[in-house]
Design a protein around this motif. Structure first.
Motif, short mmCIF file in Angstrom:
data_model
loop_
_atom_site.label_atom_id
_atom_site.label_comp_id
_atom_site.label_asym_id
_atom_site.label_seq_id
_atom_site.Cartn_x
_atom_site.Cartn_y
_atom_site.Cartn_z
N ALA A 41 -6.94 10.79 -8.88
CA ALA A 41 -7.75 10.66 -7.67
C ALA A 41 -7.00 9.89 -6.60
CB ALA A 41 -9.06 9.95 -8.00
N LEU A 42 -7.02 10.41 -5.41
CA LEU A 42 -6.35 9.81 -4.26
C LEU A 42 -4.87 9.66 -4.53
CD1 LEU A 42 -8.85 7.02 -3.18
CD2 LEU A 42 -8.94 9.45 -2.74
N GLY A 43 -4.34 10.58 -5.28
CA GLY A 43 -2.94 10.47 -5.67
C GLY A 43 -2.01 11.05 -4.64
N VAL A 44 -0.74 10.89 -4.88
CA VAL A 44 0.25 11.48 -3.99
C VAL A 44 1.41 12.04 -4.79
CG1 VAL A 44 1.43 9.31 -3.62
CG2 VAL A 44 1.66 11.13 -1.95
N ASP A 45 1.68 11.44 -5.93
CA ASP A 45 2.84 11.92 -6.68
C ASP A 45 2.43 13.13 -7.49
OD1 ASP A 45 5.06 12.42 -8.04
OD2 ASP A 45 5.13 10.52 -9.12
N ALA A 165 -8.76 8.73 5.34
CA ALA A 165 -7.83 7.78 5.96
C ALA A 165 -6.73 7.37 4.99
CB ALA A 165 -8.60 6.55 6.46
N HIS A 166 -7.05 7.29 3.70
CA HIS A 166 -6.04 6.97 2.69
C HIS A 166 -4.98 8.07 2.64
CE1 HIS A 166 -4.61 5.59 -1.39
NE2 HIS A 166 -4.33 6.89 -1.50
N GLU A 167 -5.42 9.32 2.66
CA GLU A 167 -4.45 10.42 2.61
C GLU A 167 -3.61 10.47 3.87
OE1 GLU A 167 -3.99 11.46 -0.18
OE2 GLU A 167 -5.89 11.11 -1.19
N GLY A 169 -2.88 7.89 5.50
CA GLY A 169 -1.97 6.77 5.27
C GLY A 169 -0.70 7.22 4.57
N HIS A 170 -0.83 8.14 3.62
CA HIS A 170 0.36 8.68 2.96
C HIS A 170 1.22 9.46 3.96
CE1 HIS A 170 -0.49 7.34 -1.01
NE2 HIS A 170 -1.54 8.12 -1.22
N HIS A 171 0.57 10.14 4.90
CA HIS A 171 1.35 10.85 5.93
C HIS A 171 2.12 9.86 6.80
CE1 HIS A 171 2.50 13.83 8.86
NE2 HIS A 171 1.89 13.17 9.82
N ILE A 196 2.90 1.99 -3.10
CA ILE A 196 2.63 3.06 -2.14
C ILE A 196 1.12 3.28 -1.99
CG2 ILE A 196 2.65 5.61 -2.03
CD1 ILE A 196 5.08 4.59 -0.71
N GLU A 197 0.40 3.23 -3.10
CA GLU A 197 -1.05 3.46 -3.04
C GLU A 197 -1.77 2.31 -2.36
OE1 GLU A 197 -2.36 6.27 -3.62
OE2 GLU A 197 -0.55 7.17 -4.46
N LEU A 198 -1.38 1.08 -2.67
CA LEU A 198 -2.04 -0.07 -2.03
C LEU A 198 -1.74 -0.08 -0.53
CD1 LEU A 198 -1.45 -2.87 -4.69
CD2 LEU A 198 -3.52 -1.51 -4.32
N THR A 261 -0.87 3.44 -11.74
CA THR A 261 -0.16 4.15 -10.66
C THR A 261 -0.76 3.87 -9.29
OG1 THR A 261 -1.61 6.06 -11.01
CG2 THR A 261 0.52 6.09 -12.14
N HIS A 262 -1.96 3.31 -9.26
CA HIS A 262 -2.65 3.12 -7.98
C HIS A 262 -3.09 1.68 -7.71
CE1 HIS A 262 -2.82 7.46 -8.23
NE2 HIS A 262 -3.31 7.54 -7.04
N GLY A 263 -3.09 0.84 -8.74
CA GLY A 263 -3.54 -0.54 -8.57
C GLY A 263 -4.96 -0.73 -9.08
ZN LIG Z 1 -2.94 7.91 -2.68
#
Ligand SMILES: [Zn+2]
Length: 292
Positions: A41-45, A165-167, A169-171, A196-198, A261-263
């Motif tokens: 959830a809310l991942g990027v990798d 907004a979190h996603e 943020g990854h951009h 990266i997630e925090l 992986t996300h905190g």
């Molecule tokens: Zn994320």
């Protein structure tokens, strides 16, 4: 947060895809797909996480029937589009002012079931994600119901806006080079993956803290009314719900920080608040933080 005014919403900002196969199985027990979903959830990798097969039969249209602020306040997909427009305006100013990097708008897809991304094919079970390869945010708005039903978040508009907004943020991390400077292969409480997630949570907080002062160029008025205490609590509830410790506890009954992986829930809420309470890009840069 509540949208106000009636700017001219651009329905083409979000590409709505329908017809892909798959979907979130809402309800029922915690099966393998649910656990996979929880972990991402809310991942990027996404390396190795997404299938490679093409998703056939999809059609793509602009968002329709989202033209008014009332629609943004009552419909999750419209809220996604309006939130993106607010994020675009906020980061257009803030990113250049704080980092000297020019903001470019991320692509945005709303899908149901399954879709194809530059990072491979994704299903709703993947959860919302950002794909660095095509610099696009992917959201299945059905996730917001799952966030409440399965993750135990209190829900509410700011909880949904926090996810978008979190996603984005990854951009921001992608276009500033933070993403490529991180080693996202590792896990654990001090890993770059967690950092990266925090940081993305903190960048989401930056937008939220400034959203009621972010002006819709179409109307000259802010996109959003000031955040209420209850709405802020909803966003923090969402951040808590997707903490690694909370998810591990719910899925296995045990907490293993080395797999994070996300905190943790506490970290995700605290970093969101750092951004929310006036934090700058530099203060949000968890990659360079001495302590998380
Ligand atoms: Zn994320």
């Amino acid at each position: 947060m509540t949208f106000q005014g009636d700017g001219s919403f651009d329905g083409s900002r979000v590409r709505k895809r329908t017809g892909g196969k798959g979907g979130i199985a809402v309800g029922g027990g915690l099966g393998a797909i649910a656990l996979f979903f929880l972990s991402q959830a809310l991942g990027v990798d996404l390396t190795g996480l997404l299938g490679q097969g093409a998703t056939s039969g999809e059609t793509e249209t602009a968002l329709t029937s989202c033209e008014t602020a009332d629609r943004a306040n009552e419909d999750s997909e419209c809220r996604y589009g309006w939130t993106l427009e607010s994020l675009d305006v906020y980061w257009e100013d803030a990113l250049e002012a704080q980092t000297g990097v020019a903001y470019t708008e991320p692509g945005a897809v709303s899908f149901t079931g399954a879709t194809q991304s530059g990072c491979g094919s994704a299903s709703s079970a993947t959860g919302p994600f950002y794909c660095p390869a095509d610099e696009t945010v992917y959201v299945d708005v059905d996730f917001f119901a799952v966030l409440q039903d399965r993750f135990g978040s209190s829900g509410g508009p700011l909880a949904e806006e926090y996810v978008v907004a979190h996603e984005v943020g990854h951009h921001v991390q992608q276009i500033t080079g933070a993403m490529s400077s991180a080693d996202r292969t590792g896990t654990g409480p001090d890993s770059d993956s967690v950092r990266i997630e925090l940081m993305a949570d903190c960048l989401a907080g930056m937008w939220a803290g400034n959203a009621s002062r972010t002006i819709d160029p179409e109307t000259g008025e802010p996109f959003l009314e000031p955040i209420t205490d209850a709405q802020l609590a909803d966003a923090l509830s969402a951040a808590e719900a997707v903490g690694d410790d909370r998810i591990q506890e719910a899925s296995s009954g045990q907490v293993d920080p080395e797999a994070w992986t996300h905190g943790s829930s506490e970290q995700r809420q605290r970093w969101f608040m750092t951004g929310y309470e006036g934090g700058t890009f530099q203060q949000c840069n968890a990659l360079e933080a001495a302590a998380l």
